[in-house]
Design a protein around this motif. Structure first.
Motif, PDB file in Angstrom:
ATOM      1  N   ALA A  45      24.057   0.533  27.428  1.00  0.00           N
ATOM      2  CA  ALA A  45      24.048   1.931  27.839  1.00  0.00           C
ATOM      3  C   ALA A  45      24.310   2.883  26.679  1.00  0.00           C
ATOM      4  N   ARG A  46      24.923   2.387  25.624  1.00  0.00           N
ATOM      5  CA  ARG A  46      25.385   3.273  24.557  1.00  0.00           C
ATOM      6  C   ARG A  46      24.657   3.119  23.223  1.00  0.00           C
ATOM      7  N   LEU A  47      24.129   1.953  22.927  1.00  0.00           N
ATOM      8  CA  LEU A  47      23.425   1.785  21.655  1.00  0.00           C
ATOM      9  C   LEU A  47      22.011   2.355  21.768  1.00  0.00           C
ATOM     10  N   PRO A  48      21.588   3.129  20.766  1.00  0.00           N
ATOM     11  CA  PRO A  48      20.291   3.803  20.833  1.00  0.00           C
ATOM     12  C   PRO A  48      19.130   2.925  20.369  1.00  0.00           C
ATOM     13  N   ALA A  49      19.088   1.708  20.853  1.00  0.00           N
ATOM     14  CA  ALA A  49      18.045   0.760  20.449  1.00  0.00           C
ATOM     15  C   ALA A  49      17.994  -0.352  21.488  1.00  0.00           C
ATOM     16  N   PRO A  50      16.864  -1.052  21.576  1.00  0.00           N
ATOM     17  CA  PRO A  50      16.741  -2.105  22.585  1.00  0.00           C
ATOM     18  C   PRO A  50      17.503  -3.375  22.230  1.00  0.00           C
ATOM     19  N   LEU A  51      17.945  -4.069  23.258  1.00  0.00           N
ATOM     20  CA  LEU A  51      18.537  -5.395  23.097  1.00  0.00           C
ATOM     21  C   LEU A  51      17.401  -6.390  22.877  1.00  0.00           C
ATOM     22  N   LEU A  52      17.461  -7.118  21.760  1.00  0.00           N
ATOM     23  CA  LEU A  52      16.396  -8.069  21.410  1.00  0.00           C
ATOM     24  C   LEU A  52      16.702  -9.480  21.897  1.00  0.00           C
ATOM     25  N   GLY A  53      17.944  -9.724  22.290  1.00  0.00           N
ATOM     26  CA  GLY A  53      18.267 -11.056  22.765  1.00  0.00           C
ATOM     27  C   GLY A  53      19.763 -11.256  22.884  1.00  0.00           C
ATOM     28  N   ARG A  54      20.104 -12.192  23.742  1.00  0.00           N
ATOM     29  CA  ARG A  54      21.505 -12.579  23.948  1.00  0.00           C
ATOM     30  C   ARG A  54      21.616 -14.062  23.636  1.00  0.00           C
ATOM     31  N   ILE A  55      22.377 -14.380  22.602  1.00  0.00           N
ATOM     32  CA  ILE A  55      22.457 -15.764  22.125  1.00  0.00           C
ATOM     33  C   ILE A  55      23.774 -16.376  22.581  1.00  0.00           C
ATOM     34  N   PRO A  56      23.723 -17.482  23.310  1.00  0.00           N
ATOM     35  CA  PRO A  56      24.959 -18.158  23.710  1.00  0.00           C
ATOM     36  C   PRO A  56      25.577 -18.882  22.512  1.00  0.00           C
ATOM     37  N   ARG A  57      26.740 -19.432  22.709  1.00  0.00           N
ATOM     38  CA  ARG A  57      27.332 -20.259  21.663  1.00  0.00           C
ATOM     39  C   ARG A  57      26.480 -21.507  21.492  1.00  0.00           C
ATOM     40  N   ILE A  58      25.975 -21.734  20.297  1.00  0.00           N
ATOM     41  CA  ILE A  58      25.071 -22.857  20.042  1.00  0.00           C
ATOM     42  C   ILE A  58      25.816 -23.913  19.239  1.00  0.00           C
ATOM     43  N   ASN A  59      25.871 -25.105  19.781  1.00  0.00           N
ATOM     44  CA  ASN A  59      26.653 -26.167  19.145  1.00  0.00           C
ATOM     45  C   ASN A  59      25.787 -27.249  18.512  1.00  0.00           C
ATOM     46  N   GLU A  60      24.525 -26.928  18.237  1.00  0.00           N
ATOM     47  CA  GLU A  60      23.655 -27.880  17.542  1.00  0.00           C
ATOM     48  C   GLU A  60      24.252 -28.210  16.173  1.00  0.00           C
ATOM     49  N   LEU A  61      23.979 -29.408  15.702  1.00  0.00           N
ATOM     50  CA  LEU A  61      24.617 -29.876  14.481  1.00  0.00           C
ATOM     51  C   LEU A  61      23.992 -29.307  13.219  1.00  0.00           C
ATOM     52  N   THR A  62      22.695 -29.037  13.226  1.00  0.00           N
ATOM     53  CA  THR A  62      22.029 -28.599  12.007  1.00  0.00           C
ATOM     54  C   THR A  62      21.683 -27.118  12.072  1.00  0.00           C
ATOM     55  N   GLN A  63      21.603 -26.496  10.889  1.00  0.00           N
ATOM     56  CA  GLN A  63      21.215 -25.092  10.814  1.00  0.00           C
ATOM     57  C   GLN A  63      19.845 -24.856  11.437  1.00  0.00           C
ATOM     58  N   THR A  64      18.918 -25.753  11.178  1.00  0.00           N
ATOM     59  CA  THR A  64      17.552 -25.578  11.672  1.00  0.00           C
ATOM     60  C   THR A  64      17.514 -25.587  13.186  1.00  0.00           C
ATOM     61  N   ARG A  65      18.220 -26.521  13.808  1.00  0.00           N
ATOM     62  CA  ARG A  65      18.214 -26.599  15.262  1.00  0.00           C
ATOM     63  C   ARG A  65      18.942 -25.402  15.889  1.00  0.00           C
ATOM     64  N   ARG A  66      19.979 -24.922  15.239  1.00  0.00           N
ATOM     65  CA  ARG A  66      20.659 -23.722  15.739  1.00  0.00           C
ATOM     66  C   ARG A  66      19.724 -22.528  15.680  1.00  0.00           C
ATOM     67  N   ALA A  67      19.005 -22.409  14.579  1.00  0.00           N
ATOM     68  CA  ALA A  67      18.073 -21.291  14.432  1.00  0.00           C
ATOM     69  C   ALA A  67      16.946 -21.380  15.450  1.00  0.00           C
ATOM     70  N   GLN A  68      16.444 -22.569  15.697  1.00  0.00           N
ATOM     71  CA  GLN A  68      15.389 -22.747  16.695  1.00  0.00           C
ATOM     72  C   GLN A  68      15.868 -22.351  18.084  1.00  0.00           C
ATOM     73  N   ALA A  69      17.082 -22.758  18.425  1.00  0.00           N
ATOM     74  CA  ALA A  69      17.643 -22.402  19.727  1.00  0.00           C
ATOM     75  C   ALA A  69      17.841 -20.892  19.842  1.00  0.00           C
ATOM     76  N   ALA A  70      18.291 -20.263  18.764  1.00  0.00           N
ATOM     77  CA  ALA A  70      18.487 -18.820  18.778  1.00  0.00           C
ATOM     78  C   ALA A  70      17.153 -18.086  18.874  1.00  0.00           C
ATOM     79  N   ALA A  71      16.140 -18.590  18.186  1.00  0.00           N
ATOM     80  CA  ALA A  71      14.817 -17.954  18.224  1.00  0.00           C
ATOM     81  C   ALA A  71      14.269 -17.903  19.646  1.00  0.00           C
ATOM     82  N   ALA A  72      14.558 -18.933  20.431  1.00  0.00           N
ATOM     83  CA  ALA A  72      14.085 -18.983  21.813  1.00  0.00           C
ATOM     84  C   ALA A  72      14.734 -17.912  22.682  1.00  0.00           C
ATOM     85  N   CYS A  73      15.839 -17.330  22.211  1.00  0.00           N
ATOM     86  CA  CYS A  73      16.555 -16.300  22.974  1.00  0.00           C
ATOM     87  C   CYS A  73      16.071 -14.886  22.650  1.00  0.00           C
ATOM     88  N   LEU A  74      15.212 -14.755  21.645  1.00  0.00           N
ATOM     89  CA  LEU A  74      14.809 -13.419  21.181  1.00  0.00           C
ATOM     90  C   LEU A  74      13.559 -12.931  21.901  1.00  0.00           C
TER      91      LEU A  74
END
Length: 234
Positions: free
Chosen positions: A198-227
């Protein structure tokens, strides 16, 4: 201020350790899925380990792994320093002079090598780099629209709104923001998210849950799916 490229963004956060690298890598992966060639850039990085005779920073390595194009490390991270501390302090200790003009020059070279360059800041939006330069100055020099990573935890509303004001004060566009879960036990996360929307003057691009994947690549892939990048100029 430089002429803006339509697909490049500057990623900042409400604090340090808030998920800027995760979101930057996720953006690189999501944009690559749209058929665009990508490069990530972290102009100032503090904290590196010597591996096989080469200094490596975890954030820089994550950006390089997520990009589709291989760029020279000295362009991706023109100021890679060893000590994991505030960059202006480390720069003085390690006799490094951080130059906004050099960062701009490296960015310009990278723009000739990929459709998209995602530039990740260091710490929050106004972190000092030397006596005369901070990350807000760097963002202003590059002239890129900003994507704000909001670390979802107690206090995030004020931090996000203050950062949005600082971005606007520099004449920069807040293109969007990402809610990244920092505290899984945060009380009333949905209500906090609603207050931010309601207050930020820009759109929400995604909501990322806590990601517990072991590798950076898998964490990034999981986050990308949220965008959802439909709000961005692509």
């Amino acid at each position: 201020m430089m002429l803006q490229r339509p697909h490049d963004y500057f990623v900042t956060g409400t604090d340090t350790e808030i998920g800027k690298t995760l979101v930057s890598a996720a953006l690189l992966l999501a944009l690559a899925q749209r058929g665009q060639s990508t490069i990530g850039m972290k102009p100032v990085a503090a904290g590196a380990d010597l591996i096989d005779g080469v200094w490596h920073n975890e954030d820089v390595d994550a950006l390089m792994a997520a990009a589709t194009m291989r760029a020279a490390p000295e362009l991706v991270a023109p100021y890679l320093m060893q000590t994991p501390a505030a960059p202006h302090i480390v720069a003085e200790l390690e006799n490094v002079t951080i130059s906004g003009a050099h960062i701009q020059s490296c960015y310009q070279v990278l723009t000739t090598q990929a459709d998209v360059v995602i530039v990740e800041g260091v710490g929050g939006f106004c972190v000092p780099l030397n006596a005369d330069l901070d990350t807000a100055d760097m963002a202003q020099t590059l002239g890129l629209p900003v994507i704000l990573v909001v670390g979802m935890r107690l206090g995030c509303i004020s931090h996000a709104l203050l950062t949005a004001e600082a971005i606007a004060a520099r004449g920069l566009k807040l293109a969007g923001w990402v809610a990244n879960t920092v505290d899984e036990n945060m009380l009333y996360p949905d209500e906090n998210l609603a207050a931010l929307r309601a207050r930020l003057p820009a759109p929400l691009l995604g909501r990322i849950p806590r990601i517990n994947e072991l590798t950076q690549t898998r964490r990034a892939q999981a986050a990308a799916a949220c965008l959802n990048l439909n709000f961005l100029t692509l």
